[in-house]
Design a protein around this motif. Sequence first.
Motif, PDB file in Angstrom:
ATOM      1  N   LEU A 165       4.514  -6.103  -1.134  1.00 14.80           N
ATOM      2  CA  LEU A 165       5.117  -7.168  -1.934  1.00 14.80           C
ATOM      3  C   LEU A 165       6.569  -6.784  -2.204  1.00 14.80           C
ATOM      4  O   LEU A 165       6.844  -5.707  -2.723  1.00 14.80           O
ATOM      5  CB  LEU A 165       4.358  -7.317  -3.250  1.00 14.80           C
ATOM      6  CG  LEU A 165       4.639  -8.567  -4.076  1.00 14.80           C
ATOM      7  CD1 LEU A 165       3.928  -9.764  -3.457  1.00 14.80           C
ATOM      8  CD2 LEU A 165       4.167  -8.376  -5.510  1.00 14.80           C
ATOM      9  N   ASP A 166       7.481  -7.658  -1.836  1.00 10.11           N
ATOM     10  CA  ASP A 166       8.910  -7.373  -1.998  1.00 10.11           C
ATOM     11  C   ASP A 166       9.491  -8.342  -3.019  1.00 10.11           C
ATOM     12  O   ASP A 166       9.556  -9.546  -2.778  1.00 10.11           O
ATOM     13  CB  ASP A 166       9.613  -7.526  -0.644  1.00 10.11           C
ATOM     14  CG  ASP A 166      11.062  -7.073  -0.690  1.00 10.11           C
ATOM     15  OD1 ASP A 166      11.501  -6.592  -1.756  1.00 10.11           O
ATOM     16  OD2 ASP A 166      11.752  -7.197   0.335  1.00 10.11           O
ATOM     17  N   GLN A 167       9.910  -7.788  -4.152  1.00  4.08           N
ATOM     18  CA  GLN A 167      10.544  -8.617  -5.175  1.00  4.08           C
ATOM     19  C   GLN A 167      11.992  -8.935  -4.805  1.00  4.08           C
ATOM     20  O   GLN A 167      12.639  -9.730  -5.485  1.00  4.08           O
ATOM     21  CB  GLN A 167      10.506  -7.908  -6.535  1.00  4.08           C
ATOM     22  CG  GLN A 167       9.155  -7.375  -6.934  1.00  4.08           C
ATOM     23  CD  GLN A 167       8.224  -8.415  -7.523  1.00  4.08           C
ATOM     24  OE1 GLN A 167       8.472  -9.608  -7.438  1.00  4.08           O
ATOM     25  NE2 GLN A 167       7.139  -7.970  -8.107  1.00  4.08           N
TER      26      GLN A 167
ATOM     27  N   GLU B 208       4.166  -2.270  -5.002  1.00 10.58           N
ATOM     28  CA  GLU B 208       5.144  -3.077  -4.311  1.00 10.58           C
ATOM     29  C   GLU B 208       6.080  -2.199  -3.509  1.00 10.58           C
ATOM     30  O   GLU B 208       5.924  -0.966  -3.508  1.00 10.58           O
ATOM     31  CB  GLU B 208       5.955  -3.924  -5.305  1.00 10.58           C
ATOM     32  CG  GLU B 208       6.601  -3.122  -6.412  1.00 10.58           C
ATOM     33  CD  GLU B 208       6.638  -3.928  -7.694  1.00 10.58           C
ATOM     34  OE1 GLU B 208       7.106  -5.085  -7.657  1.00 10.58           O
ATOM     35  OE2 GLU B 208       6.182  -3.392  -8.701  1.00 10.58           O
ATOM     36  N   PHE B 209       7.060  -2.821  -2.833  1.00 13.04           N
ATOM     37  CA  PHE B 209       7.946  -2.077  -1.941  1.00 13.04           C
ATOM     38  C   PHE B 209       8.819  -1.083  -2.707  1.00 13.04           C
ATOM     39  O   PHE B 209       8.867   0.103  -2.403  1.00 13.04           O
ATOM     40  CB  PHE B 209       8.804  -3.069  -1.166  1.00 13.04           C
ATOM     41  CG  PHE B 209       9.893  -2.430  -0.351  1.00 13.04           C
ATOM     42  CD1 PHE B 209       9.607  -1.433   0.569  1.00 13.04           C
ATOM     43  CD2 PHE B 209      11.208  -2.836  -0.500  1.00 13.04           C
ATOM     44  CE1 PHE B 209      10.609  -0.841   1.312  1.00 13.04           C
ATOM     45  CE2 PHE B 209      12.213  -2.253   0.247  1.00 13.04           C
ATOM     46  CZ  PHE B 209      11.917  -1.255   1.150  1.00 13.04           C
TER      47      PHE B 209
ATOM     48  N   ASN C 215      -6.349  -9.290   1.589  1.00 15.45           N
ATOM     49  CA  ASN C 215      -5.826  -9.112   0.241  1.00 15.45           C
ATOM     50  C   ASN C 215      -4.335  -9.420   0.247  1.00 15.45           C
ATOM     51  O   ASN C 215      -3.611  -8.973   1.133  1.00 15.45           O
ATOM     52  CB  ASN C 215      -6.047  -7.680  -0.242  1.00 15.45           C
ATOM     53  CG  ASN C 215      -5.310  -7.420  -1.529  1.00 15.45           C
ATOM     54  OD1 ASN C 215      -4.202  -6.922  -1.506  1.00 15.45           O
ATOM     55  ND2 ASN C 215      -5.909  -7.799  -2.636  1.00 15.45           N
ATOM     56  N   SER C 216      -3.869 -10.190  -0.737  1.00 14.59           N
ATOM     57  CA  SER C 216      -2.443 -10.511  -0.772  1.00 14.59           C
ATOM     58  C   SER C 216      -1.715  -9.929  -1.976  1.00 14.59           C
ATOM     59  O   SER C 216      -0.518 -10.161  -2.126  1.00 14.59           O
ATOM     60  CB  SER C 216      -2.232 -12.024  -0.711  1.00 14.59           C
ATOM     61  OG  SER C 216      -3.002 -12.692  -1.695  1.00 14.59           O
ATOM     62  N   GLU C 217      -2.405  -9.187  -2.827  1.00 13.92           N
ATOM     63  CA  GLU C 217      -1.771  -8.349  -3.849  1.00 13.92           C
ATOM     64  C   GLU C 217      -2.777  -7.303  -4.289  1.00 13.92           C
ATOM     65  O   GLU C 217      -3.921  -7.635  -4.601  1.00 13.92           O
ATOM     66  CB  GLU C 217      -1.320  -9.145  -5.081  1.00 13.92           C
ATOM     67  CG  GLU C 217      -0.017  -9.885  -4.935  1.00 13.92           C
ATOM     68  CD  GLU C 217       0.478 -10.412  -6.276  1.00 13.92           C
ATOM     69  OE1 GLU C 217       0.370  -9.691  -7.296  1.00 13.92           O
ATOM     70  OE2 GLU C 217       0.959 -11.560  -6.299  1.00 13.92           O
TER      71      GLU C 217
ATOM     72  N   PHE D 209       6.432   0.114 -11.739  1.00 16.02           N
ATOM     73  CA  PHE D 209       6.870   1.353 -11.100  1.00 16.02           C
ATOM     74  C   PHE D 209       5.866   1.802 -10.044  1.00 16.02           C
ATOM     75  O   PHE D 209       5.597   2.971  -9.875  1.00 16.02           O
ATOM     76  CB  PHE D 209       7.069   2.432 -12.168  1.00 16.02           C
ATOM     77  CG  PHE D 209       8.040   2.015 -13.232  1.00 16.02           C
ATOM     78  CD1 PHE D 209       9.389   2.255 -13.074  1.00 16.02           C
ATOM     79  CD2 PHE D 209       7.618   1.344 -14.370  1.00 16.02           C
ATOM     80  CE1 PHE D 209      10.300   1.854 -14.030  1.00 16.02           C
ATOM     81  CE2 PHE D 209       8.516   0.938 -15.340  1.00 16.02           C
ATOM     82  CZ  PHE D 209       9.865   1.190 -15.171  1.00 16.02           C
ATOM     83  N   ASN D 210       5.351   0.792  -9.330  1.00 23.53           N
ATOM     84  CA  ASN D 210       4.316   1.045  -8.341  1.00 23.53           C
ATOM     85  C   ASN D 210       4.873   1.015  -6.933  1.00 23.53           C
ATOM     86  O   ASN D 210       4.155   0.769  -5.981  1.00 23.53           O
ATOM     87  CB  ASN D 210       3.223  -0.025  -8.491  1.00 23.53           C
ATOM     88  CG  ASN D 210       1.877   0.455  -8.017  1.00 23.53           C
ATOM     89  OD1 ASN D 210       1.526   1.610  -8.193  1.00 23.53           O
ATOM     90  ND2 ASN D 210       1.116  -0.426  -7.398  1.00 23.53           N
ATOM     91  N   GLY D 211       6.176   1.249  -6.785  1.00 28.68           N
ATOM     92  CA  GLY D 211       6.800   1.119  -5.487  1.00 28.68           C
ATOM     93  C   GLY D 211       6.641   2.342  -4.604  1.00 28.68           C
ATOM     94  O   GLY D 211       6.472   3.466  -5.076  1.00 28.68           O
ATOM     95  N   TYR D 212       6.732   2.094  -3.296  1.00 27.54           N
ATOM     96  CA  TYR D 212       6.815   3.213  -2.348  1.00 27.54           C
ATOM     97  C   TYR D 212       8.100   4.001  -2.585  1.00 27.54           C
ATOM     98  O   TYR D 212       8.160   5.206  -2.355  1.00 27.54           O
ATOM     99  CB  TYR D 212       6.839   2.700  -0.915  1.00 27.54           C
ATOM    100  CG  TYR D 212       5.625   1.953  -0.451  1.00 27.54           C
ATOM    101  CD1 TYR D 212       4.422   2.611  -0.214  1.00 27.54           C
ATOM    102  CD2 TYR D 212       5.670   0.580  -0.210  1.00 27.54           C
ATOM    103  CE1 TYR D 212       3.311   1.928   0.251  1.00 27.54           C
ATOM    104  CE2 TYR D 212       4.563  -0.111   0.263  1.00 27.54           C
ATOM    105  CZ  TYR D 212       3.389   0.571   0.479  1.00 27.54           C
ATOM    106  OH  TYR D 212       2.287  -0.109   0.949  1.00 27.54           O
TER     107      TYR D 212
END
Length: 917
Positions: A308-310, A556-557, A514-516, A564-567
């Motif tokens: 997911l890219d914000q 997310e990306f 799954n989309s999120e 704060f769940n980004g790669y």
Amino acid sequence: MTTSILASETLAIPRSEHPHPHWQRHEWMNLNGQWSFKFDPNNEGMKALWYSNPEIAYDSMITVPFSWVSPLSGIGCDQQGIGWYRRTVNGQAVDQQTRLFLRFGAVDYSCDVWINGEHVGSHQGGYGSFEFDITPYWAANCENNIVVRAEDFDHAYQARGKQGYGEIRGIWQPVWLEARPETYMKDAKFVTRIDGQVKVTTRIIAHETGSAEFTLQFADHSVVHTEKLQLIAGVNECKLSIDVPNPHLWSPENPYLYEGELQLSGSFGTDTVSTYFGIREIQTARFEDRDYRWITLNGKPIYLNGTLDQSYHKTGFFTYPTDEDMRDEIYLMKRLGLNMVRIHIKPEEPRKLYWADKLGILVMEDMPCFWGNPDDKARASYESEALEVIERDYNHPSIFSWVMFNETWGLKTDAQEASLTSDVQQQSSYLKETQEWVREKYRWAKQLDPTRIVEDNSPCNYDHVESDINTWHFYINGYEQLQAHLNEVVDKTFPGSEFNCICGNVQSDAPLMNSECGNVWGIEGGAGDSDLAWHYRYMMNEFRRHDKLCGFVFTEFRDVTNEFNGYYRLDGSDKDFGYGDFVPGMTIADLHSPDFIVIDAPPCQTVEAGQSVKVPLLGSSFADSYHGHNLKLRWELWYDNLGTRVTAQSGHMSVKWDNFGNTILPSLNITMPGQEAAAILAVSLINEKGEAITRNFITFDVRGGNNTVLFKGEGEFIQIPVGAYTDHNFKHQWDAIQGSKINGAGQGQYVYEVTLPDAADKSMIGEIEIMFEASAKRLLARHVEGTKLNDMGLDLMHGADARVEYNPNTYYMTDEERHPSRVNVLVDGHRIGSFYLPDDPADSRGILSWHYQPIANKLDEAGSYGYLCKASVPGQLAAKLDRNRVFRLELQAEDGGLALYGRNAGRYPLDLLIRYR
């Protein structure tokens, strides 16, 4: 055509590249850069003729194309309302056969434009591109004044998406002038087939009736076609079909673009547009005897590893500072092994979509949502904007799916007032009539673009109406909870099932995806800023355990302001997942391999020393690259014995790798080490060249028991629980992980009294070694001021301050930022060792700190771990201890603090350990 009107220096212009490389004319002029600017809080500008009165002073300067809220704009003010822009451009002579257009990438939300005091047009919608023919208003050989009035009041009916991280008020995408002949190409659509057939539909705006010649040439003139046309005045539609010999198909692995140009020529002159297309087909299909479909690319199943890219940048907000930033975004995704991105609640800038096309990543593009009730005004504004977006972005081969709505946002009625804005409402019910409107929009999009997958609503409330793809969202932490949830979803997914549908609608055989997903919202009070590596590995493993699932979108990306769940961190810096310490060479990309080894077991199990364990395995394949090849599965059971890596068992076996989907492989039967250990089972799938295709692992907490040697090596051991200190002098001190870890912030020391065996049990003690696991200790605000839980309402979803350091679940994941310390080891006042502690880390290497979390949806310093420290007592001091048999042990921390890890915390299964012999 006179072209000097559009000649300009581009080096000093921000975002100087062409904004729409999928539709680019040579004669254009970038208008980004410094514009005069003025807020209009009292809406007096229209009456006061700000668009034409030269006496009106615009009191600020703004840098276009950045939103007036963003730092890069030079304004940096989050003010709703009206902003006026003014720019002077020198105009030179334009011949009678040339038309001049003023083009806008996007303006949020409504705008009016004047040229030299004359109104040339209006536009509403924050995401679509638009243009005005300004030829009649343009003055030759003198200065031309361009004035833009932009208005953004966050109305409940307007499609604005998820802008809470930083608003996109006013002009937020590039502005440019473009010259065309009087008869010109409005746009073109390419529809491709993998057999090489390319259908081209071009809309031509003709100034007058007459003949013309239409030519297309691509791939260095290897694809050429010319068509004679008879045009009528007004709008003409030209359709043609060409066959590309030996087509080079577009895919994420091989993103080949047929680049070239379209040319329209006649008595009016010549209109030339540079463009490109990619040959590829997106479909869904059943394989073998399955009653469900998978998504296919170019006729073959593809497993979608997505994020997911914000699309948020800390200085430009939703406008990227440079073209390089956009290119690097796609690169950073592909570096992780991802092949798909979901652009969230907004259409992406066309320039970034170009890089997705060019570098190769599939795009699921969302339509922006509105936040009020789905009344006629909201529906009309949504429909207008969705049409603009789909028409503009139609030719990007990277886009494989349109998502019409997200999580039913904007689709619920009968609202209560909420705190977002005065006219934005928190909604409560999804009415039948609204569901039918959603179905209508799904079918409308399918008719408009039958080449792509269309989703009605990407749901978190199990409320599909009609869709090409059966997706759902979840945020669940904990292996058992995640596994149970996935089992339930998969079991309830079949044609005719009412699950994941609303009001009597039922599932088709549409692909399940799954989309999120992610653990950012699956934890009480939010996850804060914590390790995601542990959870991520077993989640990927569980996804691939299900043949029916064909992809995921991880949230997310990048980190954003409240998630704060980004790669990656928000600034693009790396997080350290730690996988390479389990399986040499392993990175997160191994978890995204189309060929995958599923370990059907928990991420960590408590077992007894010497115990035999059966480990089931599955093969999962969503590529045919290795079908029919001789592959090997290589495995190793290893553990760390006080700093020495020891292989307990290893082996390999041949595996059949012939089909798409999942295949049961022979189980592994392994025997645990005969001592205390954190053991790792590492597996690798190896090709004929000896290269690892994919890697995976699980872990074991091996308990030694009373009759088992604690650790291999000479000597005997005394273990002292880290919490059994006799004194400390830290200003801030606390325990964690059920007392298995102790923390002291800043300078201070922990003091222990150590009693060695008396002479009757051990006649002489010749050597003494002290071992412990320790890290630095980063002091957070909650340690000083206390925990402050967030309200998990829409304001937080929209980017409100997450107060991450007050969050009880926060323990910063290991990244490029370091927080070092040093610990000194003293025995009876004599320093016998000093150890640099590079960081206060937390990631998948903190096996025991994850395994002993008592509650799945609350984190207690989860994943934290330290460094193994070993200090030997010098001979003269050892002689003294041999006589006294009792000594004072001090572990002194410098400014960076000290954390000590006991048996059930960190990465080493030991307490404070005294080895003697």
